[in-house]
Design a protein around this motif. Structure first.
Motif, PDB file in Angstrom:
ATOM      1  N   GLU A   1      -6.111   7.215  -1.468  1.00 38.49           N
ATOM      2  CA  GLU A   1      -7.429   6.704  -1.093  1.00 38.49           C
ATOM      3  C   GLU A   1      -7.747   5.383  -1.785  1.00 38.49           C
ATOM      4  O   GLU A   1      -8.311   4.469  -1.171  1.00 38.49           O
ATOM      5  CB  GLU A   1      -8.504   7.735  -1.403  1.00 38.49           C
ATOM      6  N   SER A   2      -7.375   5.253  -3.055  1.00 41.23           N
ATOM      7  CA  SER A   2      -7.636   3.979  -3.741  1.00 41.23           C
ATOM      8  C   SER A   2      -6.749   2.868  -3.181  1.00 41.23           C
ATOM      9  O   SER A   2      -7.186   1.726  -3.058  1.00 41.23           O
ATOM     10  CB  SER A   2      -7.443   4.124  -5.247  1.00 41.23           C
TER      11      SER A   2
ATOM     12  N   SER B   1       0.806  -1.217   0.000  1.00 43.64           N
ATOM     13  CA  SER B   1       0.000   0.000   0.000  1.00 43.64           C
ATOM     14  C   SER B   1       0.844   1.273   0.000  1.00 43.64           C
ATOM     15  O   SER B   1       0.314   2.350   0.246  1.00 43.64           O
ATOM     16  CB  SER B   1      -0.925   0.002   1.219  1.00 43.64           C
ATOM     17  N   ASP B   2       2.135   1.173  -0.275  1.00 44.15           N
ATOM     18  CA  ASP B   2       3.000   2.355  -0.283  1.00 44.15           C
ATOM     19  C   ASP B   2       2.775   3.188  -1.537  1.00 44.15           C
ATOM     20  O   ASP B   2       2.702   2.656  -2.648  1.00 44.15           O
ATOM     21  CB  ASP B   2       4.476   1.951  -0.223  1.00 44.15           C
TER      22      ASP B   2
ATOM     23  N   ALA C   1      -0.661   3.651   2.933  1.00 41.57           N
ATOM     24  CA  ALA C   1      -2.121   3.700   3.024  1.00 41.57           C
ATOM     25  C   ALA C   1      -2.670   2.677   4.010  1.00 41.57           C
ATOM     26  O   ALA C   1      -3.823   2.774   4.408  1.00 41.57           O
ATOM     27  CB  ALA C   1      -2.734   3.482   1.643  1.00 41.57           C
ATOM     28  N   ALA C   2      -1.866   1.707   4.427  1.00 42.07           N
ATOM     29  CA  ALA C   2      -2.320   0.732   5.410  1.00 42.07           C
ATOM     30  C   ALA C   2      -2.318   1.327   6.811  1.00 42.07           C
ATOM     31  O   ALA C   2      -2.989   0.813   7.702  1.00 42.07           O
ATOM     32  CB  ALA C   2      -1.428  -0.506   5.379  1.00 42.07           C
ATOM     33  N   ASP C   3      -1.567   2.399   7.019  1.00 38.80           N
ATOM     34  CA  ASP C   3      -1.469   3.021   8.342  1.00 38.80           C
ATOM     35  C   ASP C   3      -2.349   4.259   8.416  1.00 38.80           C
ATOM     36  O   ASP C   3      -1.870   5.384   8.501  1.00 38.80           O
ATOM     37  CB  ASP C   3      -0.019   3.399   8.651  1.00 38.80           C
TER      38      ASP C   3
ATOM     39  N   ARG D   1      -8.087  -0.587  -1.503  1.00 35.76           N
ATOM     40  CA  ARG D   1      -7.551  -1.890  -1.899  1.00 35.76           C
ATOM     41  C   ARG D   1      -6.987  -2.647  -0.702  1.00 35.76           C
ATOM     42  O   ARG D   1      -7.184  -3.854  -0.560  1.00 35.76           O
ATOM     43  CB  ARG D   1      -6.436  -1.697  -2.927  1.00 35.76           C
ATOM     44  N   GLU D   2      -6.277  -1.937   0.161  1.00 37.46           N
ATOM     45  CA  GLU D   2      -5.684  -2.564   1.346  1.00 37.46           C
ATOM     46  C   GLU D   2      -6.763  -3.081   2.295  1.00 37.46           C
ATOM     47  O   GLU D   2      -6.630  -4.173   2.841  1.00 37.46           O
ATOM     48  CB  GLU D   2      -4.787  -1.558   2.060  1.00 37.46           C
ATOM     49  N   MET D   3      -7.840  -2.332   2.477  1.00 30.05           N
ATOM     50  CA  MET D   3      -8.932  -2.798   3.339  1.00 30.05           C
ATOM     51  C   MET D   3      -9.595  -4.036   2.760  1.00 30.05           C
ATOM     52  O   MET D   3      -9.950  -4.964   3.491  1.00 30.05           O
ATOM     53  CB  MET D   3      -9.956  -1.688   3.542  1.00 30.05           C
ATOM     54  N   GLU D   4      -9.759  -4.082   1.428  1.00 26.85           N
ATOM     55  CA  GLU D   4     -10.340  -5.272   0.797  1.00 26.85           C
ATOM     56  C   GLU D   4      -9.418  -6.473   0.960  1.00 26.85           C
ATOM     57  O   GLU D   4      -9.888  -7.586   1.239  1.00 26.85           O
ATOM     58  CB  GLU D   4     -10.591  -5.002  -0.681  1.00 26.85           C
TER      59      GLU D   4
END
Length: 135
Positions: free
Chosen positions: A93-94, A45-46, A63-65, A98-101
């Motif tokens: 944001e995208s 997610s970087d 984006a994971a943090d 993606r990381e949450m999914e």
């Protein structure tokens, strides 16, 4: 500008001594993403900030943090109002979506998703490769 005042979406602020990117503001709360110096080990997610001002050239946003914090816990950077463009915010944001999914699918119990790889059956010697097809 006092502590916790005048922040906007896309601005870079300090939370403690660490820089964060403000993704959303909602009254007294905000959603921020942590910023790091690039390392050899990269996360999925970087987001690289190579197309931003010179001060952020060697920085990544993970984006994971994502953190939810109060606006009063933030303070402006010493360099003034440093921020990123809307295109980078959309990429962050995208990547967060993606990381949450991905994290949600990793939390599924074993056997919930069918694997595409089929393991060998018990008692099978496997496929014969080479030689005469006598057996």
């Amino acid at each position: 500008m006092g502590k916790g005042q005048g922040f906007c979406r896309g601005q870079i602020a300090l939370r403690g001594n660490k820089p964060v990117l403000i993704l959303a503001l909602d009254g007294a709360l905000c959603l921020v993403a942590k910023m790091y110096r690039p390392r050899t080990a990269r996360h999925r997610s970087d987001i690289d900030l190579s197309e931003t001002p010179l001060l952020l050239r060697n920085t990544i946003v993970r984006a994971a943090d994502l953190l939810r914090c109060r606006v009063v816990d933030l303070r402006p950077m010493a360099d003034g109002a440093l921020g990123v463009g809307e295109s980078i915010l959309l990429r962050v944001e995208s990547a967060a979506r993606r990381e949450m999914e991905c994290q949600a699918s990793e939390q599924l119990p074993a056997g919930a998703l069918r694997s595409t790889w089929r393991a060998p059956r018990w008692g099978s010697c496997g496929r014969k490769i080479g030689g005469v097809p006598s057996e």
